[in-house]
Scaffold this active site. Structure first.
Site, PDB file in Angstrom:
ATOM      1  N   LYS A 190       0.860  -1.135   0.181  1.00 46.37           N
ATOM      2  CA  LYS A 190       0.199   0.107  -0.010  1.00 46.37           C
ATOM      3  C   LYS A 190       0.956   1.333   0.004  1.00 46.37           C
ATOM      4  O   LYS A 190       2.059   1.168   0.052  1.00 46.37           O
ATOM      5  CB  LYS A 190      -0.850   0.051   1.162  1.00 46.37           C
ATOM      6  CG  LYS A 190      -1.598  -1.293   1.562  1.00 46.37           C
ATOM      7  CD  LYS A 190      -2.925  -1.347   0.674  1.00 46.37           C
ATOM      8  CE  LYS A 190      -3.432  -2.694   0.829  1.00 46.37           C
ATOM      9  NZ  LYS A 190      -4.686  -3.154   0.101  1.00 46.37           N
TER      10      LYS A 190
HETATM   11  C1  LIG Z   1      -5.629  -4.187   0.865  1.00 42.76           C
HETATM   12  C2  LIG Z   1      -6.979  -4.137   0.845  1.00 42.76           C
HETATM   13  C3  LIG Z   1      -7.765  -4.387   1.858  1.00 42.76           C
HETATM   14  C4  LIG Z   1      -7.383  -4.992   3.342  1.00 42.76           C
HETATM   15  O1  LIG Z   1      -6.121  -5.362   3.342  1.00 42.76           O
HETATM   16  P1  LIG Z   1      -5.338  -5.901   4.480  1.00 42.76           P
HETATM   17  O2  LIG Z   1      -4.548  -6.978   3.758  1.00 42.76           O
HETATM   18  O3  LIG Z   1      -6.277  -6.814   5.514  1.00 42.76           O
HETATM   19  O4  LIG Z   1      -4.918  -5.003   5.318  1.00 42.76           O
HETATM   20  C5  LIG Z   1      -9.165  -3.985   1.688  1.00 42.76           C
HETATM   21  N1  LIG Z   1      -9.747  -3.710   0.773  1.00 42.76           N
HETATM   22  C6  LIG Z   1      -9.192  -3.524  -0.421  1.00 42.76           C
HETATM   23  C7  LIG Z   1      -9.728  -2.762  -1.457  1.00 42.76           C
HETATM   24  C8  LIG Z   1      -7.683  -3.660  -0.591  1.00 42.76           C
HETATM   25  O5  LIG Z   1      -6.744  -3.424  -1.378  1.00 42.76           O
END
Ligand SMILES: *Cc1c(COP(=O)(O)O)cnc(C)c1O
Length: 377
Positions: A190
């Site tokens: 992210k």
């Molecule tokens: C990354 C992501 C999440 C949650 O990610 P975690 O791996 O649980 O931290 C939720 N929704 C979207 C659209 C994502 O890209």
């Protein structure tokens, strides 16, 4: 021979991050200490909400945001089929039904035009996903929510720092601040990372208190260790992660600028090719903070062989994302089939994410785009 390797993503971690995590580790306070308090305060300030609650992942954050909104068994929540599976799964965690509606072919975000037809007496909320680093069309979604008295929860996990400019005043606002709560994630791919981790933001003091209790085994207001007032979870973020998050947050504007710079390079190189590869469009009024760098391959191209050819040159690419409704367990449970959400499906069939991380040079991007056009031929 020089062996090049371009992974899909990697985090940007420096000496400051190392020092901060080590300091916390040596302090002996490894959970629910000063780092988490400070991280929450600064995160809320950056996004522009009153409160922020750190949790163990974005998925955990979505789960708690839905409980916090009172979503329960029998309720329906309208959401996008073109998302990471976690957004729809969180709706299943609380026993509610995800009701998908198709996406906009340019931004791949939920198309507001389709929402109203999906509203029933059971509809309680819209779970808006801001996909690939840019905001969904919030003015229209907010108007629909107001008209039908629906709650808005935002999955902003891919779009930290992205702004949306709308309304009569035209003031830009960050994603995550439109609904009763907004959720962010800090997985290593992210915009910023804490390893694993997530954050829920809200302007409601009451909701904030509830979320703090829910993430910490349902403890009461004073968080006494063995006083449990409701069914809660262990969704706490640890201090090392919060310490890492604090340093990353301090650099967030730089991290976003670097991503935007690389996206511009990609866009320039791609606009010179004549193979019909389409870059992601950014809607007017939006700023994109670029979660991944997705392109649409021309229809009819054998994507798997493109992925293989790129792999042979040491370049990782990934069909990202598949449409959620076509996963086996969704098909089985809800009877979804191919053709239900044609735009989402077409994007899923043609999309390819290219290497995207800080450190890539303009030269790298030129090389990757050349390799891609050659792999199409
Ligand atoms: C990354 C992501 C999440 C949650 O990610 P975690 O791996 O649980 O931290 C939720 N929704 C979207 C659209 C994502 O890209």
């Amino acid at each position: 021979m020089v062996i090049i390797h371009y992974p899909l993503a990697k985090p940007h971690i420096g000496k400051e991050e190392e020092r901060a995590v080590l300091k916390t580790l040596r302090s002996g306070v490894l959970s629910m200490g000063p780092a988490i308090t400070e991280f929450e305060k600064r995160f809320a300030r950056f996004v522009g909400t009153k409160y922020a609650v750190a949790v163990s992942s974005g998925t955990a954050g979505l789960h708690l945001a839905l409980i916090g909104a009172g979503i329960k068994e029998g309720d329906e929540v309208i959401t996008s089929p073109f998302s990471f599976v976690a957004s729809a799964n969180a709706i299943l965690y609380v026993g509610a039904t995800p009701v998908f509606t198709d996406v906009d072919p340019n931004t791949f975000n939920i198309d507001p035009m389709g929402i109203e037809k999906k509203i029933t007496p059971r509809t309680k909320a819209i779970l808006v996903v801001h996909i690939f680093g840019q905001s969904a069309d919030m003015n229209q979604i907010l108007a629909l929510a107001r008209k039908h008295k629906l709650k808005i929860i935002e999955d902003a996990c891919e779009s930290l720092g992205a702004t949306y400019k709308g309304g009569e005043n035209g003031i830009a606002r960050m994603v995550g601040t439109f609904g009763e709560s907004g959720v962010f994630a800090f997985y290593p791919n992210k915009q910023m990372t804490t390893g694993e981790g997530g954050m829920i933001v809200t302007n409601s003091k009451k909701l904030c208190a509830l979320l703090r209790s829910l993430r910490n085994q349902g403890r009461g207001k004073n968080m006494q260790w063995l006083s449990h007032e409701r069914l809660g979870y262990n969704y706490r973020m640890d201090e090392m992660s919060a310490a890492l998050g604090l340093v990353q947050l301090r650099k967030i504007r730089f991290l976003i600028r670097e991503r935007q710079k690389i996206a511009v390079w990609y866009h320039r190189f791609l606009s010179k090719q004549a193979c019909g590869i389409q870059p992601l469009k950014v809607a007017i009024g939006n700023t994109n903070t670029w979660f991944v760098y997705p392109v649409l391959l021309p229809s009819g191209v054998n994507r798997n062989s493109v992925v293989e050819r790129m792999e042979k040159r040491g370049i990782n690419t990934k069909p990202y994302l598949p449409s959620i409704h076509l996963f086996g367990f969704y098909k089985k449970r809800f009877g979804f089939k191919k053709g239900d959400f044609p735009i989402s499906e077409e994007v899923s069939e043609r999309v390819l994410a290219l290497p995207f991380y800080i450190g890539l040079t303009k030269n790298d991007i030129g090389l990757i785009v050349d390799a891609l056009t050659e792999s199409l031929a």
